[in-house]
Design a protein around this motif. Sequence first.
Motif, mmCIF file in Angstrom:
data_model
loop_
_atom_site.group_PDB
_atom_site.id
_atom_site.type_symbol
_atom_site.label_atom_id
_atom_site.label_comp_id
_atom_site.label_asym_id
_atom_site.label_seq_id
_atom_site.Cartn_x
_atom_site.Cartn_y
_atom_site.Cartn_z
ATOM 1 N N GLN A 1 51.854 58.349 24.414
ATOM 2 C CA GLN A 1 50.692 57.999 25.210
ATOM 3 C C GLN A 1 50.860 58.381 26.688
ATOM 4 O OE1 GLN A 1 48.122 57.070 23.479
ATOM 5 N NE2 GLN A 1 49.465 57.112 21.687
ATOM 6 N N ASN A 2 52.032 58.061 27.245
ATOM 7 C CA ASN A 2 52.343 58.435 28.622
ATOM 8 C C ASN A 2 51.330 57.908 29.626
ATOM 9 O OD1 ASN A 2 54.664 59.987 27.820
ATOM 10 N ND2 ASN A 2 53.240 61.561 27.093
ATOM 11 N N TRP A 3 50.950 56.646 29.485
ATOM 12 C CA TRP A 3 50.090 56.011 30.477
ATOM 13 C C TRP A 3 50.884 55.762 31.749
ATOM 14 C CZ3 TRP A 3 46.045 51.965 28.587
ATOM 15 C CH2 TRP A 3 45.162 52.587 27.698
ATOM 16 N N HIS A 4 50.173 55.533 32.847
ATOM 17 C CA HIS A 4 50.824 55.288 34.124
ATOM 18 C C HIS A 4 50.363 53.951 34.706
ATOM 19 C CE1 HIS A 4 47.072 56.351 36.255
ATOM 20 N NE2 HIS A 4 46.978 57.353 35.397
ATOM 21 N N ASP A 5 51.172 53.394 35.601
ATOM 22 C CA ASP A 5 50.835 52.127 36.249
ATOM 23 C C ASP A 5 49.581 52.295 37.100
ATOM 24 O OD1 ASP A 5 53.146 51.194 35.104
ATOM 25 O OD2 ASP A 5 54.334 51.376 36.938
ATOM 26 N N THR A 6 48.847 51.194 37.271
ATOM 27 C CA THR A 6 47.592 51.268 38.018
ATOM 28 C C THR A 6 47.472 50.136 39.031
ATOM 29 O OG1 THR A 6 46.370 49.908 36.417
ATOM 30 C CG2 THR A 6 46.392 52.306 36.051
ATOM 31 N N TRP A 7 46.605 50.370 40.006
ATOM 32 C CA TRP A 7 46.195 49.357 40.979
ATOM 33 C C TRP A 7 44.676 49.193 40.914
ATOM 34 C CZ3 TRP A 7 48.952 46.123 44.075
ATOM 35 C CH2 TRP A 7 50.310 46.391 44.256
ATOM 36 N N SER A 8 44.230 47.969 41.063
ATOM 37 C CA SER A 8 42.813 47.701 41.304
ATOM 38 C C SER A 8 42.704 46.874 42.576
ATOM 39 C CB SER A 8 42.181 46.959 40.125
ATOM 40 O OG SER A 8 42.769 45.686 39.960
ATOM 41 N N HIS A 9 41.611 47.061 43.312
ATOM 42 C CA HIS A 9 41.405 46.366 44.580
ATOM 43 C C HIS A 9 39.975 45.829 44.622
ATOM 44 C CE1 HIS A 9 45.112 48.350 45.890
ATOM 45 N NE2 HIS A 9 44.580 49.489 45.471
ATOM 46 N N ALA A 10 39.813 44.667 45.229
ATOM 47 C CA ALA A 10 38.482 44.056 45.286
ATOM 48 C C ALA A 10 38.302 43.269 46.578
ATOM 49 C CB ALA A 10 38.265 43.134 44.085
ATOM 50 N N VAL A 11 37.065 43.251 47.056
ATOM 51 C CA VAL A 11 36.674 42.410 48.191
ATOM 52 C C VAL A 11 35.396 41.681 47.803
ATOM 53 C CG1 VAL A 11 37.754 43.847 49.971
ATOM 54 C CG2 VAL A 11 35.404 44.326 49.255
ATOM 55 N N GLY A 12 35.219 40.499 48.365
ATOM 56 C CA GLY A 12 34.031 39.724 48.035
ATOM 57 C C GLY A 12 33.740 38.675 49.085
ATOM 58 N N ALA A 13 32.568 38.060 48.941
ATOM 59 C CA ALA A 13 32.152 37.022 49.880
ATOM 60 C C ALA A 13 31.263 36.016 49.158
ATOM 61 C CB ALA A 13 31.410 37.628 51.066
ATOM 62 N N ALA A 14 31.266 34.784 49.650
ATOM 63 C CA ALA A 14 30.385 33.735 49.141
ATOM 64 C C ALA A 14 29.673 33.088 50.324
ATOM 65 C CB ALA A 14 31.180 32.697 48.372
ATOM 66 N N TYR A 15 28.387 32.808 50.159
ATOM 67 C CA TYR A 15 27.588 32.175 51.205
ATOM 68 C C TYR A 15 26.976 30.889 50.659
ATOM 69 C CZ TYR A 15 23.881 31.308 54.580
ATOM 70 O OH TYR A 15 23.060 30.719 55.500
ATOM 71 N N LYS A 16 27.261 29.783 51.327
ATOM 72 C CA LYS A 16 26.735 28.483 50.905
ATOM 73 C C LYS A 16 25.351 28.302 51.502
ATOM 74 C CE LYS A 16 28.322 23.731 50.163
ATOM 75 N NZ LYS A 16 28.374 23.953 48.690
ATOM 76 N N LEU A 17 24.355 28.529 50.675
ATOM 77 C CA LEU A 17 22.970 28.482 51.144
ATOM 78 C C LEU A 17 22.555 27.072 51.525
ATOM 79 C CD1 LEU A 17 20.514 30.397 51.465
ATOM 80 C CD2 LEU A 17 19.839 29.739 49.144
#
Length: 421
Positions: free
Chosen positions: A314-330
Amino acid sequence: MPKRVVKTSLFLAIATAASHSVAGGFAINEQSISSMGTAFAGRSSSADDASTVFGNPAGMARIKREQVSGGLALIYAKTDIDNASGSFPGSNDGDMVPFIGAPMGYYVKPLNDNWSFGLGMYVPFGLVTDYERNFQGRYYGDRSEVRVITLQPTLSYRFNEQLSVGFGPTINRIDGELTSYAPNRATPGRNDGQVKIKGNDTALGFNLGILFEINDQSRIGMTYHSMVDYTLKGDTKIEGSGFSSFSGSKFDTTLVLKTPESVDFSITHELNPDWTLYAGSTWTRWSRLEEIRAVNKGVPAQLSPGLGNIVEEQNWHDTWSHAVGAAYKLNPQWTLRAGFAVDQSPTNNTNRSPRIPTGDRKVFSLGTAWSPNDDVTIDVAYSYLMEEDTQINHTSASKGNYRSTYKNSAHGLGTQVTYRF
């Protein structure tokens, strides 16, 4: 012919089934709908509800009331197959992933000021690919269905106002079914040879988390999800004229596969009473998937060694994922969320198969939480996944050529209810 048929059937026994999960490789991200609203940014540091049992077991220390959370994520995937060509005729309809649901459920109970107990049930890996009967690339992959369900009892301990840790063993049940075809060159598409494999196993792993609360507004978290080592046992059934008088035979099958460990880092910062910001990265050790090795027992000499000891690189490789987010209390009842993530694919252009035609992806998420009172919160989230175009290019003496371009996208919709006692 039998050797190549079975190798294709065993191709990546788990991963083949998850070509459209909202995570890299064959991982599924949807273990929490509250985290889904921010594209899972801050998953190991937010600790907003009982789903922190998965996100970060140490986060249970922040939960002050006994509570239960349960939910369901639905995934609708769409695939367009363009520029297809091959040695044999056939269709290229795409859209081989049916409408899928991933359930989740969690329970957390504070035992005293320091200790908390939790229990989680979720789906960390899986999904389904199921092409039409006359799919042109059917000799490189047809139907794959794999499910991994995890049960996780968990304890957390708070050392002081800043530092907490959590640990939970995981009990993981895997079930799979794979089907592939071999061409009948006299009448392609008719009386093809078929190999169907079924197997299952139960194996142990663990989740470990650390949460450090810098101050009342900021906290950082890290979660380690361990590798799980499976030995699937079941049977391989062969049918069709390609197997001559052996059509209808079954053989005992053993397949060894490891699902990879991952490390999730994230930070949560409450900018003010209304705004909360999240950021996170996840590293996954997909390079563990160097090969798939399967053994069929009781194979007649006429079919050996093709149906004996089978190895698929298979020869898969290591991976990275990155995320940003926000929450607003209405207001006290309503919270709005949004997030964006980028996720690498572990596959490579040489080994990519119609079973796993994935590439790097981007994910956009929106979510909301409604709390009509202090006891109940209802979370709803939506995600849109967009993948880069990927190329399939395979050549085989027995299965012919198949080339195509895949254009993949997916929609995810989830809801979760949290009740506090």
